[in-house]
Design an enzyme around this catalytic site. Structure first.
Site, PDB file in Angstrom:
ATOM      1  N   LYS A 332       0.938  -1.072  -0.019  1.00 40.83           N
ATOM      2  CA  LYS A 332       0.019   0.063   0.027  1.00 40.83           C
ATOM      3  C   LYS A 332       0.810   1.211   0.029  1.00 40.83           C
ATOM      4  CE  LYS A 332      -3.042   0.779   3.548  1.00 40.83           C
ATOM      5  NZ  LYS A 332      -2.918   1.905   4.134  1.00 40.83           N
ATOM      6  N   SER A 333       1.905   1.251   0.939  1.00 43.39           N
ATOM      7  CA  SER A 333       2.695   2.356   1.013  1.00 43.39           C
ATOM      8  C   SER A 333       3.466   2.862  -0.414  1.00 43.39           C
ATOM      9  CB  SER A 333       3.796   2.250   1.949  1.00 43.39           C
ATOM     10  OG  SER A 333       3.133   2.171   3.661  1.00 43.39           O
ATOM     11  N   ARG A 337       2.905   5.804  -3.084  1.00 42.61           N
ATOM     12  CA  ARG A 337       3.954   6.813  -3.570  1.00 42.61           C
ATOM     13  C   ARG A 337       4.398   6.621  -5.090  1.00 42.61           C
ATOM     14  NH1 ARG A 337       4.146   5.552   1.696  1.00 42.61           N
ATOM     15  NH2 ARG A 337       5.577   6.788   3.021  1.00 42.61           N
ATOM     16  N   ARG A 433      -8.938  11.888  12.655  1.00 42.93           N
ATOM     17  CA  ARG A 433      -7.412  11.445  12.839  1.00 42.93           C
ATOM     18  C   ARG A 433      -6.601  12.901  12.940  1.00 42.93           C
ATOM     19  NH1 ARG A 433      -5.592   6.383   9.347  1.00 42.93           N
ATOM     20  NH2 ARG A 433      -3.840   6.699  10.639  1.00 42.93           N
ATOM     21  N   GLN A 480       4.910   8.813   7.743  1.00 44.57           N
ATOM     22  CA  GLN A 480       3.879   9.625   6.948  1.00 44.57           C
ATOM     23  C   GLN A 480       4.408  11.217   7.077  1.00 44.57           C
ATOM     24  OE1 GLN A 480      -0.173   8.483   8.330  1.00 44.57           O
ATOM     25  NE2 GLN A 480      -0.222   6.792   6.984  1.00 44.57           N
ATOM     26  N   ASP A 626       1.830  -1.470  11.540  1.00 46.73           N
ATOM     27  CA  ASP A 626       0.567  -1.944  11.238  1.00 46.73           C
ATOM     28  C   ASP A 626       0.091  -3.287  11.579  1.00 46.73           C
ATOM     29  OD1 ASP A 626       0.138   0.756  10.127  1.00 46.73           O
ATOM     30  OD2 ASP A 626       0.754  -0.019   8.433  1.00 46.73           O
ATOM     31  N   LYS A 653      -4.817   5.189  14.849  1.00 51.96           N
ATOM     32  CA  LYS A 653      -4.697   4.613  13.378  1.00 51.96           C
ATOM     33  C   LYS A 653      -6.184   4.619  12.851  1.00 51.96           C
ATOM     34  CE  LYS A 653      -0.425   3.717  12.932  1.00 51.96           C
ATOM     35  NZ  LYS A 653       0.239   4.505  11.974  1.00 51.96           N
ATOM     36  N   ARG A 657      -6.318   1.025  17.870  1.00 47.67           N
ATOM     37  CA  ARG A 657      -6.328  -0.280  17.774  1.00 47.67           C
ATOM     38  C   ARG A 657      -6.119  -1.256  19.024  1.00 47.67           C
ATOM     39  NH1 ARG A 657      -3.359  -0.160  11.739  1.00 47.67           N
ATOM     40  NH2 ARG A 657      -5.284  -0.157  10.571  1.00 47.67           N
ATOM     41  N   ARG A 698      -7.658  -3.709   9.412  1.00 49.81           N
ATOM     42  CA  ARG A 698      -6.673  -4.860  10.065  1.00 49.81           C
ATOM     43  C   ARG A 698      -7.520  -5.333  11.052  1.00 49.81           C
ATOM     44  NH1 ARG A 698      -2.776  -4.095   6.652  1.00 49.81           N
ATOM     45  NH2 ARG A 698      -2.126  -1.531   5.977  1.00 49.81           N
TER      46      ARG A 698
HETATM   47  C1  S3P Z   1       2.509   4.569   6.316  1.00 43.37           C
HETATM   48  C2  S3P Z   1       2.815   5.001   7.561  1.00 43.37           C
HETATM   49  C3  S3P Z   1       2.555   4.154   8.887  1.00 43.37           C
HETATM   50  C4  S3P Z   1       1.440   3.320   8.668  1.00 43.37           C
HETATM   51  C5  S3P Z   1       0.503   3.456   7.392  1.00 43.37           C
HETATM   52  C6  S3P Z   1       1.069   3.851   6.184  1.00 43.37           C
HETATM   53  C7  S3P Z   1       3.147   5.292   5.203  1.00 43.37           C
HETATM   54  O1  S3P Z   1       2.020   5.455   9.524  1.00 43.37           O
HETATM   55  O2  S3P Z   1       0.727   2.864   9.820  1.00 43.37           O
HETATM   56  O3  S3P Z   1      -0.323   2.445   7.367  1.00 43.37           O
HETATM   57  O4  S3P Z   1       2.927   4.786   3.996  1.00 43.37           O
HETATM   58  O5  S3P Z   1       4.171   6.076   5.414  1.00 43.37           O
HETATM   59  P1  S3P Z   1       2.605   6.450  10.332  1.00 43.37           P
HETATM   60  O6  S3P Z   1       3.747   6.905   9.389  1.00 43.37           O
HETATM   61  O7  S3P Z   1       1.949   7.406  10.727  1.00 43.37           O
HETATM   62  O8  S3P Z   1       3.051   5.668  11.435  1.00 43.37           O
END
Ligand code: S3P
Length: 745
Positions: A332-333, A337, A433, A480, A626, A653, A657, A698
C-alpha cells in the site's frame, strides 16, 4: 383527513407519464383516499379512468375545485411552458389550504410564473422535480414504481409554509422516493449539465445523422453504442423544447462548456495528441464508472462511502489449517508513492503490482483530479504520464481520500507547494485522525493550512505560499510525517531535513532516489535539497508484508500449517513482524531474496511451530506498526504472557487499535488488558463470539484469522473497509483453508 392516508386527495393535472405514474404509485400504496385527473382531451380522461389510473377525470379543473380543501395535493405535470396557464386557472378557483406542487424539469421559470401570478402569497405552492422518467410518453406509459428509489428534488421558495412543504415531501416518500432539497438556482444549473445538455446532444446527434448524413441508410449500421447513447432522443419533443427554452441561460452555459471541450478533443485528434485523448477518456471512464461523482461535483467518488454504508459481516467457522502458496496484493505504501512521484516526474512511469485497494485508488483519483493522465489500473498495471513538479492543475472540487491517512498526510506536503488552493477531505474515520502532526511543521515551512477543530480534517491548503526548508525533529516516529515534509521539501527554498526518533519505513526516500532525486541520510537525519527534478522510471511494487502478515499469523497459530507468500517486500524498515514472530518461536524461512526497483523482496515460508509469549522489544514497534492487530492474535494463541509497550501510535490509526483488539479478545474469552501505550495479553483458548472491527480493515482481518484457533464461530462486524488495503482478502483466505462466509446487508 383519514388517519391511514398520507394525503387526502390527489389531483393530477396532465395525464402523461409523470402524472399517471404518481397517480398509480399513490393508488398502489394507499397514499390517498382518491385520485382525480385533469386531462386536455375527453378521450384521455376516459382512458385514464378505464385503465384505473384515476378514480375520476375531467378536462376542467374548475368542475372539481369545490371538492378540494386542506390535506389535498394538486400535482401539475404539464410541459414546462404550459405551467403558467395552469397556475392562472388555479389562482381563480383553488384556496391556499390546498397544496400545489409540480414536476417541471426547470424551476427558475416556474418560480417566475408563480411570482407573476401569486406574488408573495405562495405558502402552498411548493416546487419540485422528480428525477425519473422514460423515453415513453402518454397515458399508457404509466409506471406505479417509476419513483421508487428515485430522487425528488424539492426547491422551496421564500414564503412557502413548512406544513405544505412537509405534505409534498411525505407524499413522495410514501411512493418510495428519496426526497432532497435544493435551491432553485442550484437545481437549474445541475440539471442543465446532467440532463438538459445530454438531451440536447442526443437530439442533435440523431438529427445530424438522420438529415445531414450522406448515407440515407446510416441507422442500419448503427449498433448498441448508438442505441445506448441516443435512447433519450426518443423523448417527448415538446417537453424538451420547453425545457431548453425555460432553462436558457444554464443550458447555454452547459452547451458552451461542452462545445469548448469538444473543440479541444477535435484538436487533439487532429494533432495526434494521444496523451490528451487518453487523459479525457480515462477521466471520463472513471467518472462514468462512479458517476455519482459527476452529480455531486466531488473530486473523488462518494461511492466508496456508499459501499462502506453497506453492512458486510464475516462469519468464520472455527478450526482448520492454512496451506499453499499465494501472492498477496501490492504494498500500500509503495503504491501510494508510485502515483505521487510518477505524477510529479517528467516522462511516463509504468507501475506493476499496484494495489487496487480503495486507499491507493484514492491517491490515484486525486492526481487525476489534478490533471494527471493515468491509465489503469489494469491487473495491477498503471501508466502515469508525469506532469513534472510544477505541472499539477487545480481540481474542480475537494480531493476526497476516503479512509486513507497516507493519502491525506503525504498529499498535504505536495499540495502545500502548489500555486492553487485545495481542500482535502475523507470519510468519518479519517475525519477523526490527527493532522496537526503535518499541518504544524508545514506551517513552520511557510504553508497556510486550515484544519477543523483540534487539527482534524478537512484540510484547507492555500496555494502560492513560498515554502522555506526547515529542520524538523519529529516528536513521533512517523513515516507519513517524514514523507510529507520531504515532499514539501521538493518545493521549499534550500534544504529540508527531518530527524526520526526511531527508524520508520523509508519507501519515500528509496523511491525519490529511484526517480533520480538525491536524498541524504546521516544517522537519523534525512534531507532533501529543493531545485531538483524527478525523472520517470518503472516501478515493480512488491507484495505487501502488512497483508502477508494475516497469513503468517494464521499459519503460526494453527498446527499443521505450511504456507508460502511470494514476492513480499522485506524492506528492513518493515520486517518487525518477522522479527517479532521469530522471537515468539515461529518457524519462518526466507528464500529467493532479490531486489526489485530499489526494494528488497523474498518468498516467505511459515511452517507451524508453537508460539510463546514475549516482551515485544520497543525498537521493533515502528517496524511492525500496522501488524499489531494480527500480532495480538498471535499473542492470544501463544503460551504465556505477551507485553507490548511503546505503541501509543496504535491509538490514532484507522481506529484505536489497542482498545479495539482488547475489546474483541475479551469477548473471545482471553485474559488481557490495555495499557496507555500497549497491551498485556495472556495466551489462552479463544471462544466463539461476535466482535466489532470498528470499520478498521486490519482489525477485521485479524479477528477473521483468529477463528482458526477458536472453538466456536467468530462473527466480525463492519468489514467493508477490508477493501481499502486488501480487496481479495476473503478469496485468498478461502483458498488457503479458512472457512468464511461474507454476509452483505
Ligand atoms: C504509512 C506509515 C504508517 C502506517 C501507514 C502507512 C506510510 O503510518 O501505519 O499504514 O505509508 O507512510 P505512520 O507513519 O503514521 O506511523
Amino acid at each position: 383527513m383519514a388517519k391511514t392516508h398520507t394525503i387526502n386527495q390527489l389531483v393530477v393535472i396532465g395525464l402523461g407519464l409523470i402524472g399517471t405514474s404518481l397517480a398509480t404509485a399513490c393508488k398502489k400504496r394507499g397514499v390517498c383516499q382518491r385520485v382525480l385527473g385533469v386531462g386536455r382531451r375527453e378521450s384521455v380522461c376516459e382512458q385514464a379512468v378505464s385503465l384505473g389510473i384515476v378514480d375520476q377525470a375531467t378536462t376542467d379543473i374548475k368542475t372539481i375545485a369545490p371538492l378540494l380543501g386542506e390535506g389535498d395535493v394538486i400535482f401539475i405535470s404539464v410541459p414546462t411552458l404550459t405551467v403558467k396557464s395552469v397556475l392562472e386557472t388555479l389562482k381563480t378557483c383553488i384556496p391556499n389550504t390546498v397544496t400545489i406542487t409540480d414536476g417541471a424539469s426547470v424551476k427558475g421559470s416556474v418560480e417566475q410564473d408563480v411570482r407573476s401570478i401569486f406574488g408573495d402569497d405562495v405558502s402552498n405552492i411548493i416546487l419540485g422535480h422528480p428525477i425519473a422518467g422514460s423515453e415513453k410518453s402518454g397515458v399508457e406509459a404509466f409506471n406505479p414504481d417509476l419513483y421508487a428509489d428515485h430522487r425528488i428534488i424539492i426547491t422551496p421558495i421564500d414564503g412557502n409554509s413548512p406544513s405544505h412543504i412537509q405534505r409534498v415531501k411525505s407524499m413522495w416518500q410514501a411512493v418510495d422516493a428519496q426526497v432532497l432539497e435544493m435551491s432553485v438556482k442550484d437545481h437549474d444549473a445541475v440539471l442543465a449539465a446532467t440532463s438538459h445538455l445530454p438531451h440536447a446532444i442526443a437530439f442533435s446527434l440523431v438529427d445530424t445523422l438522420a438529415h445531414d448524413s450522406k448515407n440515407a441508410n446510416i441507422f442500419r449500421y448503427a449498433a448498441g453504442g448508438f442505441k445506448d447513447f441516443t435512447r433519450i432522443a426518443s423523448s417527448d419533443a415538446t417537453m424538451w423544447r420547453d425545457i431548453m427554452l425555460a432553462n436558457k441561460a444554464s443550458v447555454l452555459d452547459a452547451i458552451d462548456l461542452f462545445s469548448n471541450n469538444l473543440a479541444r478533443l477535435r484538436h487533439s485528434i487532429e494533432t495526434d495528441d494521444a496523451t490528451t485523448l487518453t487523459g479525457v477518456f480515462t477521466r471520463a471512464k472513471v467518472a462514468r464508472d462512479r458517476f455519482t461523482t459527476m452529480l455531486s461535483h466531488q473530486a473523488y467518488s462518494k461511492t466508496m462511502q456508499d459501499q462502506k454504508d453497506a453492512h458486510i459481516v464475516y462469519k468464520v467457522a472455527p478450526g482448520g489449517t492454512v496451506n499453499g502458496t499465494i501472492r498477496v496484493p501490492g504494498d500500500k505504501s509503495i503504491s501510494h508513492r508510485s502515483i505521487m512521484l510518477g505524477s510529479l516526474a517528467e516522462g511516463t512511469t509504468h507501475v506493476k503490482g499496484f494495489l487496487e485497494g480503495e486507499d491507493a485508488l484514492a491517491t490515484l483519483q486525486a492526481f487525476r483530479d489534478m490533471g494527471v493522465v493515468i491509465e489503469g489500473p489494469d491487473n495491477g498495471e498503471v501508466t502515469v504520464h508525469g506532469v513534472g513538479l510544477h505541472g499539477l492543475t487545480a481540481p474542480t472540487g475537494p480531493l476526497y481520500v476516503g479512509n486513507s491517512g497516507t493519502s491525506m498526510r503525504l498529499l498535504s506536503g505536495i499540495l502545500a507547494g502548489q500555486a492553487f488552493n485545495t481542500q482535502l477531505t475523507g470519510d468519518e474515520s479519517l475525519t477523526k485522525r490527527p493532522m496537526n502532526r503535518v499541518a504544524k511543521p508545514l506551517a513552520q515551512m511557510g504553508a497556510t493550512i486550515g484544519t477543523a477543530a483540534e487539527g482534524r480534517p478537512p484540510l484547507e491548503i492555500q496555494g502560492g505560499s513560498d515554502l522555506n526548508g526547515i529542520h524538523y525533529d519529529m516528536p513521533v516516529a512517523s513515516a507519513q510525517v517524514k514523507s510529507c515534509l520531504l515532499l514539501a521539501g521538493l518545493y521549499a527554498k534550500g534544504q529540508t531535513s527531518v530527524t526520526e526518533p526511531a527508524p520508520t519505513r523509508d519507501h519515500t526516500e528509496r523511491m525519490l532516489r529511484g526517480f533520480g532525486y538525491d536524498v541524504k541520510r546521516e544517522n537519523d537525519i534525512i534531507s532533501v535539497q529543493a531545485g531538483g527534478k524527478l525523472t520517470a522510471t518503472d516501478i515493480d511494487v512488491p507484495a505487501d508484508i502488512s497483508s502477508a502478515t494475516f497469513f503468517l499469523v494464521a499459519g503460526a497459530i494453527t498446527e499443521g500449517s505450511d504456507i508460502t507468500l511470494t514476492h513480499v517486500g522485506i524492506n528492513p524498515t518493515r520486517i518487525g513482524v518477522i522479527n517479532i514472530l521469530n522471537l515468539m518461536g515461529a518457524n519462518i524461512t526466507l528464500s529467493n531474496e532479490r531486489e526489485v526497483g530499489g526494494e528488497p523482496v523474498a518468498d516467505i515460508r511459515l511452517q507451524y511451530a508453537p508460539l510463546k509469549g514475549i516482551v515485544v522489544p520497543e525498537s521493533q514497534v515502528p517496524l511492525a506498526i500496522d501488524e499489531f492487530p494480527a500480532l495480538m492474535i498471535a499473542a492470544a494463541c501463544a503460551e504465556g504472557e505477551t507485553i507490548i509497550t511503546g505503541a501509543e501510535e496504535l491509538r490514532v490509526k484507522e481506529t484505536d487499535r489497542i482498545q479495539a483488539m482488547i475489546d474483541g479478545l475479551k469477548t473471545l474469552g482471553i485474559t488481557c488488558h490495555a495499557t496507555e501505550d500497549g497491551a498485556v495479553i495472556q495466551g489462552g483458548t479463544l471462544k466463539g463470539g461476535t466482535v466489532e472491527s470498528f470499520h478498521d480493515h486490519r482489525i477485521a482481518m485479524s479477528f477473521t484469522i483468529a477463528a482458526l484457533r477458536a472453538i466456536g464461530e467468530i462473527t466480525v462486524n463492519n468489514c467493508a473497509n477490508v477493501s481499502t488495503s486488501f480487496p481479495n482478502f476473503t478469496d485468498l483466505a478461502k483458498q488457503v483453508g479458512i472457512s468464511l462466509d461474507v454476509i452483505r446487508s
